[in-house]
Design an enzyme around this catalytic site. Structure first.
Site, PDB file in Angstrom:
ATOM      1  N   ALA A 486       0.823  -1.205   0.000  1.00 35.19           N
ATOM      2  CA  ALA A 486       0.000   0.000   0.000  1.00 35.19           C
ATOM      3  C   ALA A 486       0.855   1.251   0.000  1.00 35.19           C
ATOM      4  O   ALA A 486       1.985   1.248   0.478  1.00 35.19           O
ATOM      5  CB  ALA A 486      -0.897   0.001   1.232  1.00 35.19           C
ATOM      6  N   ASP A 660      17.345  15.556  11.126  1.00 37.82           N
ATOM      7  CA  ASP A 660      17.433  14.122  10.861  1.00 37.82           C
ATOM      8  C   ASP A 660      18.487  13.475  11.768  1.00 37.82           C
ATOM      9  O   ASP A 660      18.254  12.421  12.357  1.00 37.82           O
ATOM     10  CB  ASP A 660      17.778  13.903   9.386  1.00 37.82           C
ATOM     11  N   LYS A 664      17.924  10.688  14.922  1.00 37.28           N
ATOM     12  CA  LYS A 664      18.680   9.435  15.094  1.00 37.28           C
ATOM     13  C   LYS A 664      19.330   9.380  16.473  1.00 37.28           C
ATOM     14  O   LYS A 664      19.333   8.337  17.134  1.00 37.28           O
ATOM     15  CB  LYS A 664      19.739   9.316  14.000  1.00 37.28           C
TER      16      LYS A 664
END
Ligand code: ASP
Ligand code: MG
Length: 802
Positions: A486, A660, A664
């Site tokens: 999907a 980002d 992390k």
């Protein structure tokens, strides 16, 4: 001599009867000595019973009778059955006039099924030049007068059979199922009784083998209609077969085996439609491993008697069973805890309301004294029996069930035989059978996967799974089945798994969906061992995790969002996982496929004190500073190269802003049980303030505006140092929170961080035992194919646990 028996379906018009004749003829011409027992052909017995019912009600039955005759004659000479048909007509007429019939008349009527069948087969064999005779078993098998389920009188029967076969050297075609009393009244041996006829014959004639011809290849480990992986069982002992017979494997009449055991005559189950197949051989020899087979009881109900006052009271069970006995209700399972507060019994559904009424009456006064609080009936159940299963290894199928969210209502084992029965909810039946079957037969375990997001990582993953599925099945016995793919708008569903053409299929056949639709689909198709894989970057999709987990999905994700929302959500997700005993793996959240999260988890779990984690977490920023630090180029030139190599996000500010890397870092911190929130991270944003809010195109056209700042940084750099954009977790990591910093720092060129090349990532893990020399994990920390590999690894890890 061998005794052959042919069942009704094998004798049906068309291929069946032709095969039967061919099998008999072949044996005859090869010189084998055989005797044959036949059932009624096709559905003759049921047809006759239907007509009988109509006649009793005074309804018209002539058309049905004509149809019956036509089928049974099957283009042979009508004269053959003249006398039988005329007696049948008279019997039905009589029933119609009286509006009733006795069990005796019923036996007389159904006996014609076998009589017509044996006559028909005999006449065809004679027509082909075989020496064959019709034998009416009523002249041989003598019984008591229990019509419908008569008991043979041994001595008389034995004498008759021996005499009848003494000096005949052709093939006897014997009617199965039917017999007669000493007075000559027709009786029958119970439904499916032809098997019994044949085994009696085999016994008295000291046959060397009983070949039971059916329409299936033999006895299976489970009903192949319900379990596609069901396997044929090659050999069984009589004892084991007996267990099966008691648990509704309808190939064998429960009484059939006894005469064979007595004389040690092997029984072979064969298939008329597949005569080459060796079938299942049943002998007195005990197989070493002990067989396992699954059989089910359907159309049963669970009656529950609950009461606080039952403890220690005597005679309660006796009273329950008296009610059952008085109403002629057979109980297949009984279960009672030592507290005696609840007693459960399983009976046929058609008898359940009778049982309930009876029990309510019996325990009326106990209701009044509150010793019994309630008696309930649950029709929505099924029983699975694992035959050949003892309690020493029962935990395996049982845990497999629980893992698949199938919690049995009760289970029950026999203290003598090796079998265990589980009462489960009816809608769970098919899935439960498949889960148990996969577990106890060690056949390939199916893992059913739904993949969300089929962009770069998701698409690569699907292709990786499809291309290695076969090898994984061979090597590990794990069958990976991608039943759903999907994106945010469309889904492709296929319970048998998508194929290489999934891309075109999804655009042609994809439909809009909700998460509930997928859960429903998995339920409707009884899919077990479910894994949902999130390869989106979506904030919204993450909100579905808990619902998926509650519906028996494990979760694997390359999407970082779920781990970087509030600590509250982080905990809520873990609680749901624990409560539902599900797994959530996300190795690719940090450092793509590098084995980082797993390493940190293990160190932390083993009590190793992690004191600091530092590294370059971003492939794009690694590339930019590895090059900018040592090359004689402007920052914007290096950035452009990174953009054109595809190392950055379409808008490179998503990398440059530092979020980002911060995400992390937060994920790693939370692995150490730190409870930091995202907004507690100190992030050095690499974009000058005036360029942060402008549209993407404008930013991309003004990259040179970044150069001034970075030129200065470079100039101020001490010789022998290089620039690195790092994430660093420090502080006292035994506390609830740590220091999380994301920043541009100079490092010595000779250090591990300083030597980084290309777009690699590097992670230094400092721990108490490793001291000043950290564990270093380094390598490609970004890219679709390494990320997809990492996700694949997580899927396999879960599959292994399942
Ligand atoms: N014809 C009988 C029945 O249908 C007996 C048999 O088939 O074995 O029950
Ligand atoms: Mg990783």
């Amino acid at each position: 001599m061998k005794v052959l028996k042919f069942g009704g379906k094998s004798l049906a018009n068309g291929e069946g009867i032709n095969q039967v004749i061919a099998i008999i003829a072949k044996k005859y011409f090869e010189g084998e000595t055989i005797s044959v027992v036949v059932s009624a052909r096709g559905n003759a017995t049921d047809d006759l019973l239907d007509i009988l019912e109509e006649a009793k009600k005074g309804n018209k039955y002539a058309a049905a009778l004509t149809e019956f005759k036509k089928y049974q004659t099957n283009n042979s000479e009508a004269a053959l059955f003249e006398s039988e048909f005329s007696i049948l007509e008279k019997l039905f007429e009589g029933v119609s006039l009286l509006g009733d019939y006795s069990e005796k008349i019923k036996d007389q009527i159904v006996s014609f099924g076998e009589i017509l069948s044996a006559k028909y087969v005999t006449s065809i064999l004679n027509g082909k030049g075989l020496k064959a005779r019709f034998v009416d078993a009523r002249e041989l098998i003598k019984t008591d007068a229990t019509f419908g389920n008569a008991q043979p009188i041994d001595a008389e029967t034995e004498k008759n059979i021996k005499k009848a076969f003494e000096d005949y050297d052709g093939i006897s075609i014997v009617t199965g199922f039917i017999a007669s009393t000493l007075q000559g009244e027709t009786t029958t041996l119970g439904r499916n009784g032809s098997n019994y006829t044949a085994s009696l014959l085999a016994n008295y004639l000291d046959a060397e083998e009983f070949q039971n011809f059916t329409h299936v290849d033999g006895i299976y480990t489970a009903n192949p209609d319900l379990v596609s992986d069901a396997k044929k069982i090659e050999r069984l002992s009589f004892n084991e077969a007996n267990e099966l017979a008691n648990f509704g494997a309808n190939i064998l009449h429960a009484k059939t085996i006894i005469p064979l055991v007595e004389k040690n005559i092997p029984l072979r189950i064969l298939n008329v439609f597949n005569p080459e197949n060796k079938g299942t051989l049943i002998t007195s020899e005990q197989t070493n491993e002990g067989i396992k087979s699954l059989s089910i009881l359907d159309n049963v109900s669970l009656i529950n008697l609950e009461g606080r006052g039952l403890l220690g009271k005597t005679g309660v069970d006796a009273r329950i069973f008296k009610v059952m006995a008085d109403n002629n209700i057979s109980v297949s399972i009984i279960s009672q805890g030592s507290s005696e507060r609840g007693i459960g019994i399983v009976v046929n559904t058609e008898k359940a309301s009778e049982a309930l009424t009876g029990l309510e009456k019996e325990f009326e006064t106990d209701f009044y004294t509150r010793d019994v609080n309630k008696i309930t009936v649950d029709d929505n159940i099924s029983v699975i029996s694992i035959i050949g299963q003892d309690l020493s290894t029962f935990h395996k199928p049982y845990t497999a069930l629980i893992r698949n969210k199938i919690v049995p209502i009760l289970f029950n084992n026999t203290s003598t035989g090796r079998n265990i029965s589980l009462v489960i909810k009816k809608p769970d039946l098919k899935r439960a059978l498949n889960v148990i079957h996969g577990e106890i037969f060690g056949v390939s375990k199916k893992i059913n996967i739904a993949i969300f997001g089929h962009g770069l990582v998701g698409g690569t993953l699907i292709d990786q799974i499809l291309s290695s599925a076969k090898t994984i099945e061979e090597k590990k016995g794990i069958k990976l089945n991608v039943f759903a793919i999907a994106n945010s708008t469309k889904i492709l569903l296929d319970k048998n798994g998508v194929k290489e053409n999934w891309k075109s299929q999804i655009s042609e056949k994809g439909t809009s969906y909700s998460i509930q639709d997928i859960i429903q689909f998995a339920n409707d198709n009884h899919l077990e061992n479910l894994i949902a894989v999130d390869n989106t970057a979506s904030k919204d999709f993450v909100q579905n995790y808990i619902q998926l987990i509650e519906n028996s999905f494990d979760v694997v994700s390359s999407n970082k969002v779920a781990n970087t929302l509030s600590y509250d959500f982080y905990k809520k997700l873990r609680n749901a996982l624990e409560k539902n005993q599900k797994n959530y793996l996300y190795e690719t959240n940090v450092g793509a496929g590098l084995p980082l999260i797993d390493t940190i988890k293990l160190l932390h779990l083993s009590g190793e004190n992690i004191t600091k984690i530092k590294g370059v977490f971003s492939g794009s920023l690694s590339f930019i500073f590895n090059h900018f630090s040592v090359e004689d180029k402007t920052f914007s030139e290096v950035l452009k190269k990174a953009i054109s190599n595809g190392y950055t996000e379409p808008d490179p500010r998503e990398d440059l802003c530092g979020n980002d890397v911060a995400r992390k870092l937060l994920i790693l911190a939370r692995e150490l049980d730190l409870q930091n929130e995202f907004d507690e991270i100190q992030i050095q944003n690499l974009i000058p303030e005036e360029l942060r809010e402008i549209p993407t195109d404008e930013f991309l056209n003004n990259l040179h505006k970044l150069d001034g700042f970075y030129e200065k940084v470079k100039e101020n750099q001490i010789k022998g140092n290089v620039l690195r954009y790092v994430g660093e977790l420090s502080g006292d990591l035994q506390q609830d929170k740590g220091n999380l910093e994301v920043k541009l720092v100079p490092v010595p060129e000779s250090s591990a961080l300083g030597q980084l090349k290309g777009s690699d990532s590097i992670f230094e893990i400092y721990t108490e035992s490793y001291g000043e020399r950290p564990i270093v994990i380094q390598g490609a920390g970004a890219g679709a194919s390494v990320t997809a590999r990492g996700v694949f690894g997580d899927i396999l890890r879960i599959a292994d646990k399942n």
